[in-house]
Design a protein around this motif. Structure first.
Motif, PDB file in Angstrom:
ATOM      1  N   MET B  42       0.906  -0.878  -0.199  1.00  0.00           N
ATOM      2  CA  MET B  42       0.273  -0.049  -0.168  1.00  0.00           C
ATOM      3  C   MET B  42       1.120   0.729  -0.235  1.00  0.00           C
ATOM      4  O   MET B  42       1.656   1.147   0.834  1.00  0.00           O
ATOM      5  N   CYS B  55     -11.242   5.929   6.407  1.00  0.00           N
ATOM      6  CA  CYS B  55     -11.104   4.763   6.757  1.00  0.00           C
ATOM      7  C   CYS B  55     -11.202   4.472   7.822  1.00  0.00           C
ATOM      8  O   CYS B  55     -11.398   2.644   7.894  1.00  0.00           O
ATOM      9  N   THR B 187     -10.800  -2.789  -4.737  1.00  0.00           N
ATOM     10  CA  THR B 187      -9.780  -2.574  -3.923  1.00  0.00           C
ATOM     11  C   THR B 187     -10.164  -2.656  -2.548  1.00  0.00           C
ATOM     12  O   THR B 187     -11.500  -3.087  -1.523  1.00  0.00           O
ATOM     13  N   CYS B 191      -8.956   2.089   0.976  1.00  0.00           N
ATOM     14  CA  CYS B 191      -8.734   2.835  -0.535  1.00  0.00           C
ATOM     15  C   CYS B 191      -9.666   3.323  -0.776  1.00  0.00           C
ATOM     16  O   CYS B 191      -9.673   4.609  -1.574  1.00  0.00           O
ATOM     17  N   CYS B 194     -11.598   6.286   1.166  1.00  0.00           N
ATOM     18  CA  CYS B 194     -10.693   7.250   0.875  1.00  0.00           C
ATOM     19  C   CYS B 194     -10.704   8.774   0.172  1.00  0.00           C
ATOM     20  O   CYS B 194     -10.445   8.573  -1.414  1.00  0.00           O
ATOM     21  N   ALA B 197      -7.687  10.345  -2.465  1.00  0.00           N
ATOM     22  CA  ALA B 197      -6.354   9.107  -2.539  1.00  0.00           C
ATOM     23  C   ALA B 197      -4.973   8.951  -1.851  1.00  0.00           C
ATOM     24  O   ALA B 197      -4.219   9.206  -2.259  1.00  0.00           O
ATOM     25  N   ARG B 199      -4.665   6.855   0.707  1.00  0.00           N
ATOM     26  CA  ARG B 199      -4.001   5.478   0.792  1.00  0.00           C
ATOM     27  C   ARG B 199      -4.888   5.127  -0.702  1.00  0.00           C
ATOM     28  O   ARG B 199      -5.765   4.811  -1.276  1.00  0.00           O
ATOM     29  N   GLN B 200      -3.920   4.150  -1.257  1.00  0.00           N
ATOM     30  CA  GLN B 200      -3.959   3.506  -2.920  1.00  0.00           C
ATOM     31  C   GLN B 200      -2.754   1.836  -2.779  1.00  0.00           C
ATOM     32  O   GLN B 200      -1.801   1.824  -2.378  1.00  0.00           O
TER      33      GLN B 200
END
Lengths: 396, 243, 157
Positions: B42, B55, B187, B191, B194, B197, B199-200
């Motif tokens: 991540m 999140c 995902t 993520c 969020c 963005a 957290r990806q």
């Protein structure tokens, strides 16, 4: 239940994971290792003076070793799954490997040595007692009643061999417990190569002290004369072992203070605040410096017997307190500070709870109950067994 | 993202099929999911985190996380001046309901989301006595809820504080990188929700993964690198004061 | 054998150990789960069990599949990167059977401040307001359209 937190802790760290039962566990296994080392002094190193404590030390070790898994079982989330440690042990886990070290030590060392040393008495008892006691002794003989001189000679040799294997096994037993903590790199209070060594020497100190205390206590209870030559020697070994133990702990402390890595400030503050009573007062002052000082007195001055007995008893009791405090400071202390080094939590110990203080007290008393039973069945007193044998011989 | 009628006609049935599959919840993972083709991680972009706590909430709802325990959480840092050793940190309720409004404080202030780092050389799986926690072939550190004894050794061994014991199951619990979602092409819950963005999800075995590309072209950090855990949770814009 | 008469008891002891170890090995063969060791030192079946856990968030692609009108508006506004369920909560059940589960009506007075209340720790370029000064507690959607909230992008006045 709100747990008071000072500063910042990662949210999952606030509640302590390992309770007073996990403090008790290394304390109990430490007594086992220490008592065994004392027994091996006579068996392998031929220190004749401590022979009166030989059998008592072995029985003490067995009593404590039998209870040692109980605090662990009570602590597990799923004790019914604990057997998995033997089915699929993860070889990289010190805890898993310890299961085998424990089993090895219990069966291949301790039980074997006791059986070999007591075999003659067991055979005699199996022939001279009646009722259910007779059944127990007969089972213990494994069906063989050969106590001829040659057989006993073989037992002696085998017992010597077991003890020789047993000494490193005892080192492994408690060194391993130290390694369980010492190998956790995430926790700087625990992570140290010194940890297994410190644990081992403090185990030896506690084991020697408890056998000394038990011997003196049981002599007093049975109205027997205390063999002062024996107790003086045991106290001497206690003193020397204590010096080594204290030196190791000071080495760890000095090293930490000097290097002052990122964890130091947080740990230092913790010792001076939350752990002040248990670490500075109980462990260092009352539990280490006081007994060392008292024992030093007996080594340096020529004190009369009565005074020596009192000093030994006091030093022994303080030692037990000190070593328990040491386990507490390692286990609980290691969880009181945050791994972010920015905060502290509090240990809320219940009383009547599965992992509470009452449980710990009961688990500490249990080994003594077991020891009492063992002493009943396998008397460690030389005079007793001689009397039984001559009684059995005259009954034929 | 404009969508023509044509695209819609193609997408809708595809979405329906995909959704059927997602809801099937069959014991087998998606038939076209091959564990050996993925290596999950991540990326967290500190410069974008607004500390909304979405999140944390989403994770709790997706994974039925009990109250007072956290599979992910957000910390707020306040760093006065140049001293990195003494940041002021707080995480009220794990940041689940955001943070209280703060106006002028001076110094550096920022949010840091935390979660299981899914370490490649995970210290927690190393200490598990029975093999109840493990690194999956696709790089996700998971806990076998039916095998865990609840000995808590893994909780002690995690340097990041991301594990806890679930009071209901009495077993070790932690972020699973929403394994049940990522194996189906979705995902993670965190993520997904969020808003900035921050957290990806990253697939480090996929050269076409844009996050993987980002990692190759930007300065990123991991938490506690000196412990050599092989952490796969990468931070962009992480201040040295972060613990 | 006379030679071993005096050590016969040791052989009996050894036999006890052998029996014990054999029993243990048999028990082990019976009790170790079948999929253990499939991929590593763990139960292989655990992976499939974990992968089969129920899903709560449908994911924005699924929402967009049906709610194309909202998507048309949202995709042109500054909230285009915000997933639907970020505000509307987990709606996999709704996607599965739209009639059975209706998403809750959202209260913008409480919802929007979670992201947009001014906080010194938020990135400087992120749109944030001190809600008391900004709207005096009025609901945000009395001026802003949530799906495309920028005022100059056609938000209602």
């Amino acid at each position: 239940m709100q747990i008071p937190v000072e500063g910042f802790m990662y949210p999952n760290e606030v509640e302590l994971q390992w309770s007073v039962l996990i403090v008790l566990y290394p304390f109990l296994t430490g007594l086992v290792a220490g008592a065994f080392i004392l027994a091996s002094l006579e068996r392998v190193f031929r220190v004749e003076e401590v022979k009166p404590t030989y059998r008592l030390a072995l029985l003490t070790a067995l009593a404590f070793l039998m209870i040692a898994p109980l605090p662990l079982q009570l602590h597990l989330g799923h004790p019914e799954r604990s057997f998995e440690m033997y089915l699929t042990p993860h070889t990289s886990s010190a805890m898993a490997m310890f299961g085998f070290v424990y089993l090895w030590y219990l069966l291949a060392v301790l039980v074997l040595e006791i059986w070999l040393d007591y075999r003659r008495d067991i055979v005699v008892m199996s022939q001279s007692t009646t009722g259910w006691k007779r059944l127990i002794y007969r089972a213990l003989t494994l069906g063989s009643s050969n106590i001829s001189e040659r057989a006993l000679e073989i037992d002696e040799r085998a017992g010597w061999l077991i003890t020789v294997i047993g000494i490193p096994s005892a080192f492994l037993l408690h060194g391993y417990v130290g390694f369980i903590f010492g190998s956790v790199k995430a926790n700087p209070w625990w992570s140290s190569p010194l940890m297994p060594v410190v644990f081992l020497f403090s185990a030896m100190v506690s084991g020697i002290a408890i056998v000394m205390l038990l011997y003196m206590f049981l002599c007093w209870v049975r109205d027997e004369e205390i063999d002062m030559r024996c107790v003086d020697t045991v106290a001497k070994y206690l003193f020397y072992t204590f010096i080594v133990d204290f030196s190791l702990e000071m080495l760890d402390l000095i090293h930490r203070i000097y290097e002052a890595d990122e964890s130091f400030r947080s740990l230092d503050f913790m010792v001076h605040s939350r752990l002040y009573f248990s670490h500075i007062l109980l462990q260092i002052l009352l539990g280490t410096l006081a007994p060392i000082g008292l024992l030093a007195l007996t080594q340096v001055l020529k004190l009369p017997e009565g005074q020596r007995k009192h000093i030994y008893a006091l030093a022994g009791c303080l030692t037990m307190v000190g070593i328990f405090a040491m386990r507490w400071n390692v286990v609980i202390g290691g969880q009181l500070f945050s791994k972010s080094f920015l905060g502290y939590t509090t240990y809320k110990m219940g009383f009547v709870a599965r992992e509470g203080l009452l449980t710990a007290i009961i688990l500490t008393i249990l080994p003594f109950v077991i020891l009492a039973v063992l002493i009943k069945f396998l008397p460690p007193w030389p005079e007793k067994s001689t009397a039984a044998i001559s009684a059995a011989a005259s009954a034929d | 993202m404009k969508m023509t009628r044509r695209q819609l006609l193609v997408l809708l049935p595809a979405a329906a099929v995909a959704w059927e599959h997602v809801l099937a919840g069959t014991p087998e993972a998606s038939p076209n999911y091959d564990m050996t083709e993925h290596w999950w991680g991540m990326l967290i972009d500190i410069t974008k985190c607004i500390g909304c706590g979405s999140c944390v909430r989403a994770c709790q709802l997706e994974n039925h996380v009990p109250d007072d325990y956290f599979r992910t959480w957000v910390e707020r840092y306040h760093v006065t001046d140049w001293e990195m050793e003494y940041p002021k940190v707080d995480s009220p309720g794990g940041g689940k309901n955001g943070f209280r409004p703060a106006r002028e404080e001076g110094g550096k202030n920022f949010f840091v989301p935390k979660l299981c780092n899914h370490c490649a050389d995970s210290p927690c799986t190393q200490v598990c006595p029975v093999g109840a926690t493990f690194v999956s072939p696709d790089g996700v550190v998971l806990v076998d809820q039916k095998y865990c004894l609840g000995c808590r050794y893994c909780v002690q061994a995690c340097p990041y504080g991301c594990r806890f014991i679930n009071p209901n199951t009495k077993t070790a619990n932690k972020c699973t990188l929403c394994y049940h979602r990522i194996t189906k092409g979705l995902t993670t819950a965190c993520c997904e929700v969020c808003p900035t963005a921050t957290r990806q999800l990253a697939d480090l075995k996929n050269p076409k993964d844009p996050i993987h590309e980002f990692l190759k072209t930007h300065s990123v950090q991991v938490l506690k690198p000196h412990l050599a855990t092989g952490s796969k949770c990468f931070y962009y814009g992480l201040d040295g004061a972060v613990r | 054998m006379k030679r071993f008469k005096d050590s016969e008891h040791l052989f009996r002891l050894a036999a006890v150990f052998v029996v014990g170890i054999t029993l243990f090995l048999i028990l082990r063969g019976l009790l170790v789960p079948h999929s253990f060791g499939q991929y590593g030192h763990y139960r292989g079946k655990a992976i499939t069990e974990i992968a089969a856990l129920p899903i709560a968030y449908a994911g924005h692609q699924v929402c967009e599949g049906c709610h194309t009108d909202v998507q048309d508006v949202k995709s042109k506004g500054v909230h285009k990167g915000v997933a639907c369920e970020s505000c509307h909560g987990p709606l996999a059940k709704h996607a599965e059977d739209p009639a059975s589960v209706q998403p809750e009506k959202l209260d913008t007075a409480k919802l929007c401040v979670r992201c947009h209340e001014a906080n010194v720790a938020k990135p400087k370029n992120f749109p944030q307001v001190a809600s008391e000064d900004h709207s005096g507690g009025a609901a945000c959607n009395s001026c802003h359209k949530p799906h495309s909230p920028a005022m100059n992008a056609g938000g209602s006045q």
